[in-house]
Write an enzyme that holds these catalytic residues in place. Structure first.
Site, mmCIF file in Angstrom:
data_model
loop_
_atom_site.group_PDB
_atom_site.id
_atom_site.type_symbol
_atom_site.label_atom_id
_atom_site.label_comp_id
_atom_site.label_asym_id
_atom_site.label_seq_id
_atom_site.Cartn_x
_atom_site.Cartn_y
_atom_site.Cartn_z
ATOM 1 N N TYR B 116 107.733 8.457 83.395
ATOM 2 C CA TYR B 116 107.092 7.146 83.561
ATOM 3 C C TYR B 116 106.164 7.125 84.766
ATOM 4 C CZ TYR B 116 109.431 4.673 79.845
ATOM 5 O OH TYR B 116 109.814 4.241 78.625
ATOM 6 N N GLU B 212 134.962 20.943 75.488
ATOM 7 C CA GLU B 212 133.620 20.747 74.939
ATOM 8 C C GLU B 212 133.164 19.307 75.062
ATOM 9 O OE1 GLU B 212 132.903 22.671 71.251
ATOM 10 O OE2 GLU B 212 131.145 21.469 70.772
ATOM 11 N N ASP B 264 135.134 24.309 70.331
ATOM 12 C CA ASP B 264 135.368 24.359 68.888
ATOM 13 C C ASP B 264 135.263 25.790 68.389
ATOM 14 O OD1 ASP B 264 135.660 21.678 68.860
ATOM 15 O OD2 ASP B 264 133.646 21.221 68.063
#
Lengths: 645, 384
Positions: B116, B212, B264
């Site tokens: 910005y 995770e 995972d």
């Protein structure tokens, strides 16, 4: 039955078959009348070495009747000849000679007079003046269709002589005879007195309509191909348009030549032999044909098995036949081509530039060639692009122009005010802006004007335009039967795609292009007596093709370069867009002088995209070696591309 | 034509506030050097360019002795006068000037904030300097490699992603924080965790357990796993951001804590582990400050489906993409020569399904904290 058989006069024949001469309908009759008169005037002026100035005036008598007056500043006609020229069909100086001229047969103007007489009953009025000091002759003539002979109506069958000077002018005023006595001077003052000239006035049933195949178009196209002519045209509404000459140089006078042996048919050969005085065959051949030397004559005679000494009297049908075949079998050099006076590349460019708006012009004149023993020469010129003034106008200017305009509709306003819009373009602009076709230009609110302005800027009027083909034969524009003409055929069969235009198969290419094709010849092979289309002789087609290709190549070069320049310009504008940001950022970091850095960067950018500068620099400098268009190319400067950030 | 930016007053670079010291001074120097080069080239009427070290796969290599991914010497030239690069060049300069301002003012901002800060309409056009943030982010990374400065050194940070809890007391920007008293939310790991921002005060933990995602982390925090097993519990919301990776690195290297990862059982999980361990291709230039070659892969393992007697309903079929990805990962030089890893990936492919850590919940809500992890730690059953 036998009693019903009788001779038909030429005049009678054409009176019944007027379409053969171009008088099929009132509109075309008007055009043909103007055309024949103007053609004759130009021929006369050029022959006499006078820079032609022509006045064409159309007056509407009522809805169906018009009075057409054409005046020239030519040499004038001797008194004796006037009735014959205007009152007898097939009377002329041009038919029997082989010389390049506009008129050929000597039908034209007398046929126009006959048509006028048939439709309105009014005679043809002629004033002719051969010198400032001599009286002008005034005739009112009718043609007797039965005998094909002129009938003089005024002055008890002898015409009237109008004295020169002030006295004559008063007489003309009194009797209602129009005559332009002075050239146009400066600031509306009368200029020099016109020394000589002819004015012919014909009243006829006609219809005046602008557009395709109109008098306006004919005069405009005549102006293109005859840049040495000034034409003053007053239309039935009283508006005068002047096509001014861009040169005072007359085209070189074409020489008259003898026929070339190859172009002579058997029947003609027999007639020529019969007409010839008693002489040897060798004398006959060398004397009546061009390019036949005694050596060539001997070879012809040998091939025909005839003696060179044989008398022409003794040549019978069979010998003539042999002679004809021998001529075809003998190698004879092409006819000399100095009998043709092409317009010339530079004049073509001038003429085209004067009348057709565009940005790129080029012209090519082919070397003379021969068809059927007749020398001819093809010239091609091309104009590309419309310098569309409508796109660049500001809102303020538009508002002002609208306020000044006295056009009745917006459409008319657009057509009259801006170059290169065209009827289609105007329609498109109006449609985009959401106006009706009959919208008046005077009652627009500021909001409406803004809308019109936007539409004028946005509408791409060159889209969907097809190539305009201007056809000329011996400097005379051909306006009808475009499809039957060898020129159109040649344009359509040229592959314009390879020159950067789009083109559907067997169609004219599209794009803002105008092509001018001129065929000059001692005998132009028209497909009909009304002289509207050129016959497709293979030699002519070949020359047309080569001419079109040579202008096409130049156009292709220009379009490719233009595209490249545009790309470079776009490239530069992309760079320039970021340079300011880069300069600010850098100076933000190290405190360097932002403007100085910016200048440096812009300099580098310009160098990197130098191609885009080609257009900017060219003024006054020779075209760079890289793109060499060759001679006779005219490029109209447009504003520099892509420099705006 | 000459564009005059509305704000054009640039403070002369010499008037730096005295407080800028150390690293910041170096970074500023590097920035100024880049700008000086531009001026020099432009003054000599040459087209300016930047040689940015290439962040592509072709320009990284696995350093066997250091055991992480290193950046090669390849560079990409970015030219101002090249149509396809002109804008990127301009953006690079803009980001450089933005960072310079940040350093000078001793402020930091997020990458979105920087976006910005620098986003404006280029004068005279309708074009924006940056169309959206995805235009800006890679340019920041370019600048990092160009200056071989870290994002933090440019005073730019990414949004916080990742949480920490455990027996650790640290000092964050002057605030003492006891990470064992963080309630249910935990300590949000900032993107800049350099020692001038985050300072370790005291640590009683014995190892780090990195999970995770948030849901698993919550399970462990709720069950006070870290208290019972005296560890530090972190998560990185999938691929851990550099703040988390940098903090893990510091915990590992400065406090000597081993790092265990619970991820995972799928190619994505393997990849996260690979990034933590060896570094990522994109940030290869930061590997030496982030990669933890000793990090351990605790689970889930392909064999867990049988070992934990899970039901078929927890299986998620491998997609074509997964299979492709798994094969790619097996080819990574740091996995290629590890038989255990080859077997692990092979088994997953043979199974034809993947398993999420949450699958263990099907056994019991706290199975993962009470049984699975303790057992693995006990057995020392992990992949390396």
């Amino acid at each position: 039955m036998a009693a019903a058989q009788k001779e038909i006069s030429v005049s009678e024949f054409f009176a019944k078959n007027r379409h053969l001469l171009g008088f099929d309908n009132p509109r075309k009759a008007l055009l043909t009348t103007v055309k024949e008169a103007v053609d004759n005037s130009l021929d006369a002026c050029e022959e006499a070495g006078i820079v032609p100035e022509i006045w064409v005036e159309l007056v509407a008598i009522n809805g169906k009747r018009y009075r057409v007056s054409i005046q020239d500043n030519g040499p004038g006609i001797v008194k004796k000849q006037i009735p014959l020229i205007f009152g007898k069909l097939l009377y002329g100086s041009k038919f029997h000679r082989l010389q390049m001229s506009r008129g050929q047969q000597g039908i034209g103007i007398s046929a126009a007079g006959m048509y006028g007489m048939l439709t309105t009953g009014q005679p043809v009025k002629i004033i002719s003046k051969i010198s400032v000091r001599k009286p002008a002759h005034y005739y009112e003539i009718q043609i007797d269709t039965k005998t094909n002979k002129p009938e003089i109506l005024n002055g008890r069958g002898d015409g009237v002589d109008i004295p020169p000077g002030e006295k004559g002018r008063k007489y003309m005023e009194k009797h209602g005879i129009d005559w332009v006595a002075f050239y146009e001077g400066e600031d509306g003052q009368p200029g020099k007195e016109i020394r000589s000239g002819t004015r012919v006035t014909i009243e006829l049933e006609a219809k005046y309509q602008r557009g395709r195949g109109s008098v306006d178009e004919y005069l405009e196209q005549t102006a293109i191909a005859n840049p040495h002519v000034t034409i003053h045209f007053t239309d039935p509404d009283g508006n005068t348009t002047v096509y001014r000459r861009s040169t005072t140089e007359l085209p070189p006078e074409p020489k008259e030549i003898k026929p070339h042996p190859y172009g002579v048919e058997l029947g003609r050969l027999v007639t020529m032999l019969k007409d010839a005085k008693s002489m040897t065959l060798s004398q006959f051949l060398t004397g009546s044909f061009s390019r036949v030397s005694p050596a060539v004559a001997r070879r012809i005679c040998e091939a025909a098995g005839l003696s060179t000494r044989a008398s022409t009297r003794k040549i019978g049908r069979a010998e003539a036949d042999k002679l004809y075949e021998a001529i075809q079998a003998t190698k004879i050099s092409s006819p000399s081509t100095d009998c043709i006076a092409p317009i010339g590349e530079s004049l073509l460019l001038k003429g085209l530039h004067q009348v057709v708006p565009g940005e790129f012009y080029c012209a090519a004149t082919r070397p003379p060639a021969v068809y059927r023993g007749n020398p001819f020469q093809v010239e091609v010129a091309l104009a590309y692009g419309n310098r569309n003034t409508a796109k660049k106008i500001t809102l303020e200017q538009l508002t002002e122009l609208l306020g000044q305009s006295d056009a009745r509709t917006l459409r008319q306003f657009l057509l009259l005010t801006f170059d290169g819009i065209g009827a289609d373009g105007a329609e498109k602009i109006l449609k985009t802006a959401g106006f009706g076709t009959r919208q008046s230009p005077s009652k627009l609110k500021p909001k409406d004007i803004a809308r019109l302005h936007e539409a004028m800027r946005d509408v791409n009027i060159s889209e969907g335009q097809t190539m305009q083909v201007l056809r000329y034969a011996n400097r005379v524009p051909l306006q009808f039967k475009q499809r039957d003409c060898a020129i159109t055929e040649a344009v359509m069969s040229t592959n314009w795609r390879s020159y950067g235009l789009s083109q559907s198969r067997g169609q004219l290419p599209s794009g803002p292009v105008t092509v001018l094709v001129h065929i000059a010849s001692v005998w132009v092979p028209f497909t009909s007596e009304s002289k509207e289309a050129i016959a497709a002789y293979p030699e002519i087609q070949r020359e047309l093709r080569l001419g079109l290709q040579s202008v096409g190549r130049k156009l292709g070069m220009y379009l490719r370069r233009r595209k490249r320049v545009a790309q470079q310009g776009e490239r530069r504008s992309i760079f320039l867009r970021y340079l300011g940001e880069v300069a600010s950022a850098v100076s933000q970091i190290n405190g360097a002088d932002r403007d100085e850095l910016y200048e440096h960067l812009v300099k580098v950018a310009k160098r990197m995209t130098a191609e885009a500068d080609v257009k900017l620099d060219r003024q006054g400098r020779p075209i760079e070696e890289e793109v060499d268009f060759g001679d006779n190319v005219l490029i109209v400067e447009s504003e520099p591309p892509g420099l705006a950030p | 034509m000459a564009k005059k930016r509305p704000v054009r007053k640039t403070k002369p670079a010499k008037k730096l506030s005295k407080s800028i010291v150390g690293k910041d001074r170096q970074t500023l120097q590097a920035l100024r050097q880049v700008a000086d080069t531009v001026v020099k080239t432009a003054t000599r009427s040459r087209p300016p360019h930047l040689d940015i070290p290439s962040r592509s796969l072709r320009n990284v290599r696995y350093n066997k002795s250091k055991r992480f991914i290193e950046m090669g010497k390849g560079t990409n030239r970015r030219e101002l006068f090249n149509l396809s690069q002109a804008k990127a060049y301009m953006q690079t300069m803009l980001v450089a000037s933005g960072c310079k301002q940040l350093i000078e003012q001793q402020k930091t901002t997020s990458i979105r904030g920087l976006y910005y800060l620098l986003k404006h309409t280029i004068e005279g056009t309708k074009e924006e300097t940056f169309d959206d943030q995805s235009d800006c982010d890679p340019v920041i990374e370019d600048l990092e490699v160009l200056l071989s400065a870290l994002r933090e050194e440019l005073h730019v940070y990414a949004s916080n992603r990742g949480t920490l809890v455990g027996n650790l007391v640290l000092n964050d920007s002057g605030d003492q924080i006891d990470c064992s008293r963080m309630g249910s939310g935990g300590y949000s790991i900032p993107s800049i965790v350099e020692d001038d921002v985050v300072e370790f005060v005291r640590c009683d933990a014995e190892f780090v357990l990195h999970v995770e995602k948030d849901t698993v982390w919550r399970r462990f925090n709720e069950d006070k796993f870290w208290k019972e097993y005296n560890c530090i519990l972190t998560h990185g919301q999938g691929q851990p951001p550099r703040g988390v990776r940098r903090l893990l690195y510091r915990l590992h290297n400065e406090l000597g804590l081993p790092v265990y990862c619970l991820l995972d059982n799928d190619p994505w999980g393997y990849y996260i582990y690979s990034v933590i361990k060896q570094g990522s291709i994109n940030l290869a230039y930061e590997s030496k400050r982030m990669a933890i070659p000793d990090a351990r892969f605790l689970g889930l393992r392909s064999k867990d489906y049988q070992r934990c007697e899970l039901t078929p309903s927890v299986q998620i079929a491998l997609s074509d993409n997964d299979i492709k990805r798994a094969k790619q990962i097996a080819e990574y030089p740091w996995f290629k020569h590890k038989r255990a890893w080859q077997k692990e990936i092979e088994l997953m492919l043979k199974n034809g399904f993947k398993l999420e850590v949450e699958a263990l919940i099907s056994k019991d809500i706290s199975y993962v904290t009470e049984v699975y992890v303790p057992e693995r730690l006990e057995e020392g059953d992990y992949l390396d």
